[in-house]
Design a protein around this motif. Structure first.
Motif, short mmCIF file in Angstrom:
data_model
loop_
_atom_site.label_atom_id
_atom_site.label_comp_id
_atom_site.label_asym_id
_atom_site.label_seq_id
_atom_site.Cartn_x
_atom_site.Cartn_y
_atom_site.Cartn_z
N UNK A 184 0.61 -1.25 0.08
CA UNK A 184 0.01 0.01 -0.04
C UNK A 184 0.99 1.46 -0.25
N UNK A 185 1.95 1.34 -0.31
CA UNK A 185 2.91 2.37 -0.06
C UNK A 185 2.57 3.55 -0.93
N UNK A 186 2.42 3.41 -2.21
CA UNK A 186 2.25 4.21 -3.16
C UNK A 186 0.80 4.27 -3.47
N UNK A 187 0.21 2.96 -3.37
CA UNK A 187 -1.35 2.98 -3.69
C UNK A 187 -1.99 2.18 -2.80
N UNK A 188 -3.33 2.54 -2.17
CA UNK A 188 -3.86 1.77 -1.37
C UNK A 188 -5.17 1.01 -2.15
N UNK A 189 -5.54 -0.09 -1.82
CA UNK A 189 -6.49 -0.90 -2.73
C UNK A 189 -7.43 -1.65 -1.67
N UNK A 190 -8.61 -1.27 -1.96
CA UNK A 190 -9.71 -1.98 -1.33
C UNK A 190 -10.72 -3.01 -2.17
N UNK A 191 -10.87 -3.85 -1.60
CA UNK A 191 -11.74 -4.65 -2.56
C UNK A 191 -13.23 -4.92 -2.16
N UNK A 192 -13.82 -5.98 -2.36
CA UNK A 192 -15.21 -6.09 -2.01
C UNK A 192 -15.29 -7.51 -2.27
N UNK A 193 -16.01 -8.52 -1.16
CA UNK A 193 -16.31 -9.90 -1.16
C UNK A 193 -15.60 -10.62 -0.21
N UNK A 194 -14.43 -10.26 0.04
CA UNK A 194 -13.58 -11.23 0.92
C UNK A 194 -13.65 -12.74 0.74
N UNK A 195 -13.17 -12.84 -0.74
CA UNK A 195 -12.83 -14.09 -1.02
C UNK A 195 -11.66 -14.71 -0.37
N UNK A 196 -11.59 -16.12 -0.28
CA UNK A 196 -10.39 -16.62 0.73
C UNK A 196 -9.35 -16.11 0.10
N UNK A 197 -9.01 -15.95 -1.09
CA UNK A 197 -7.95 -15.52 -1.77
C UNK A 197 -7.28 -14.19 -1.19
N UNK A 198 -8.33 -13.58 -0.69
CA UNK A 198 -7.95 -11.90 -0.14
C UNK A 198 -6.93 -12.06 1.07
N UNK A 199 -7.32 -13.14 1.78
CA UNK A 199 -6.45 -13.23 2.99
C UNK A 199 -5.17 -13.51 2.71
N UNK A 200 -4.87 -14.18 1.80
CA UNK A 200 -3.85 -15.10 1.37
C UNK A 200 -2.88 -14.12 0.34
N UNK A 201 -3.60 -13.01 -0.20
CA UNK A 201 -2.79 -12.41 -1.17
C UNK A 201 -1.72 -11.49 -0.57
N UNK A 202 -0.80 -11.04 -1.48
CA UNK A 202 0.35 -10.35 -1.02
C UNK A 202 0.20 -8.86 -1.48
N UNK A 203 0.09 -7.78 -1.07
CA UNK A 203 -0.16 -7.87 0.57
C UNK A 203 -1.57 -8.63 0.77
#
Lengths: 368, 368
Positions: A297-316
């Motif tokens: 998130x240093x240069x860009x913050x990103x917010x999703x929607x759904x919270x699929x299982x992959x979201x927690x495992x993603x990097x970041x």
DNA sequence: CTACTTTACTTAAACGGTTCAGAAAAATGT
DNA sequence: ACATTTTTCTGAACCGTTTAAGTAAAGTAG
């Protein structure tokens, strides 16, 4: 006798109940009872019927004929917007299906996957051709002809993530409130330049930046409501919504998220944060950002929607709005089942969501 | 809105084709033709029929009745071993379904998900009750009664990942060869102490360490063949297969993989590497190892099987056997479709696999 | 042994369409 | 104007079951 023997060998033609009856020397009703109501026969005769059936290669009562006579098929149809194959690409949809299939299993029903009307008109027929006792309509734009076709079918139906329609039971979430929370999170972090990446707003997605007119014409409930939610958070914070760039993706796939990021991150006053209406799109944004040398998130913050299982495992790990996909499917399925039983299920079930803050959001860099 | 009111469904019976015919003052055949063979009517009459149908709330020909009369349903059934809801848990299965659904779409068919016989006997009926034109049988133990039921149904069928049966077309991979490659990889890295984690070997999985007797009695083709493949690589390398501990998981889920690891990694002469027959199990092993303070691949190498998308994204990325799941589904679907068309499809399609070496394997630590 | 209930089957009418072989009417050719 | 084809529509069999209602035979009570 000999004729029967011959029939058995004949490839292709399966024996029918009537033939079995003839061979045993009883009436068709008796054979039917042998399968459906064993208590109506002497067990000796039943044995004999089953034995002849086996010998003749009779596979048991024909499901279609039975459904016709009985007036129900034991199948529930799931109508999904995109091509079926895409349904399996979106983890959120897969979870939903899983929930539904669980409900189906509970009730001893089977699941028929019905493809919604994509661009093609011909597929509206699919709804009419589906031999089902009821429908679950998942995430379709309200103006879709397939949805209309379902209503026309006059079978028990449950709508999911959709505007209420004609007293049909509904399962959904508070899209607007959830989106508002997501946007407020960014505001509270200090972001002022924010971009939005949305999936389809209506049946014929445009793909590209879209203005207020198109936004308010959104027939895809989820998109429309989420955009409104974002606006409700940003406007009061002094970030006029008219100035917030909104990119509409043609499909809810990672690649489209990348494309969106390509456009939104191009200008000089590039956003410091992106709100995406799905995790899939958010992943695309992240990927694109990294390819452009922007750190998340240093240069860009990103917010999703759904919270699929992959979201927690993603990097970041992705900051996103959690919604209970599987439970949504389960609820929808159960609602339909109770509708099929003739009960009068609750009109509306709004499931809870919550913002899950993870590693993809941070305060914006203080531009030197 | 008034429109809503108007569309609000009338309670009570839906109109039938016959009623529409009566109202228009034509024969049922004509109404049927209005829907199915527009060229058999004057367009004026057709309009009139459709208009009356609309007015009476006739939703078009009943799919079940039509299927009965026409002798086909336009639906293909997918038989899956586990409970349906698990089918959606395994990414490999999801990919497979995606392939199948693509083939179904190509052919204008719909997909019915049929639950295999789990432990419960009652579910064998599901096969008999499914109104389908054909079946794709996915990854079932060969002794499963549901599979037998499918054969009994005498409809076109395609088997997937299964032993050949009664001349039924078959889609699969070279499980044994692929497994051999996986094991050889470990051997070539220098591993000598190796453990194996397998999913179900047969219909009634035992859950725990299993000996040679049970291994050779495996009716789940994939498991059996993969174990043989491992053996074929280890034996010649001077690692006697009888001494290799094999843990049979009760289900192909991550948690079971963890449990297996818990057992296999307990002894003092703990393995330096684990071969898992699926990625899901491998993930479980990795997770358990890390919880036990063992580094992967530093202290323990792990090899999976399937190469699901998550394998590449895992941490560390998983060394595994790649197989084309989606293509498998696509092929199976297409084979079935050609079977439905009365063509005589090729008997067997063996799809290619390859070992993908990633970060979860390394030479064993030279124990000081 | 008669009257009444059970048991074990059968009859026949649905269920809601499709389709093939005509018949009547309209169009065409000569 | 007549024979012939084409168009438009109808009759009726059929798809493979289920099930309500009925009947004959067997069992039970008194």
């Amino acid at each position: 006798m000999a004729a029967n023997f011959e029939q058995r060998r004949e490839p292709g033609r399966r024996a029918t109940l009537k033939e079995v009856a003839a061979e045993v020397g009883v009436s068709p009703a008796t054979v039917s009872n042998a399968y459906n109501r064993p208590d109506q026969l002497s067990s000796g005769l039943r044995e004999r019927v089953l034995e002849v059936a086996r010998r003749l290669g009779y596979p048991g009562p024909d499901p279609t004929a039975r459904s016709l006579r009985r007036g129900r098929s034991g199948v529930i149809g799931v109508l999904y917007a995109d091509r079926l194959s895409y349904a399996f690409e979106d983890p959120a949809a897969v979870l939903f299906l899983r929930g539904i299939s669980e409900a189906a299993e509970e009730a001893g029903l089977q699941l028929l996957l019905v493809t919604g009307s994509l661009r093609d008109e011909s597929d509206v027929e699919a709804v009419g051709k589906a031999a089902v006792d009821g429908f679950v309509v998942y995430s379709m734009p309200e103006d879709d002809p397939s949805v209309h076709a379902v209503i026309e079918r006059r079978v028990p139906t449950v709508l999911v993530d959709q505007p209420e329609g004609m007293g049909t039971p509904l399962v959904g979430i508070d899209d607007r409130g959830a989106a508002r929370a997501a946007a407020e999170h960014l505001v509270s972090l200090g972001h002022r330049r924010i971009g939005v990446v949305s999936f389809e707003l209506a049946r014929e997605p445009v793909g590209g930046l879209v203005g207020a007119d198109r936004q308010s014409a959104a027939t895809f409930l989820a998109s429309g409501q989420r955009l409104r939610g974002y606006a409700e958070a940003l406007d009061p914070a002094g970030i006029p919504w008219e100035r917030v760039p909104v990119y509409e993706c043609a499909e809810n796939v990672l690649e489209e998220g990348k494309a969106a990021a390509g456009v939104l991150l191009a200008p000089d006053d590039r956003p410091t944060a992106i709100l995406a209406t799905s995790d899939l799109l958010a992943f695309g944004v992240t990927e694109a950002a990294e390819e452009m040398g922007l750190a998340v998130p240093g240069d860009l913050s990103v917010v999703g929607f759904d919270d699929v299982p992959e979201a927690a495992r993603a990097n970041p790990p992705l900051t996103t709005v959690h919604q209970p996909h599987m439970e949504k499917g389960l609820k929808a399925g159960r609602l339909l089942v109770s509708g099929l039983r003739g009960e009068d299920p609750p009109r509306t079930e709004i499931l809870p969501t919550r913002l899950v803050v993870r590693g993809s959001t941070a305060p914006p860099k203080t531009d030197a």
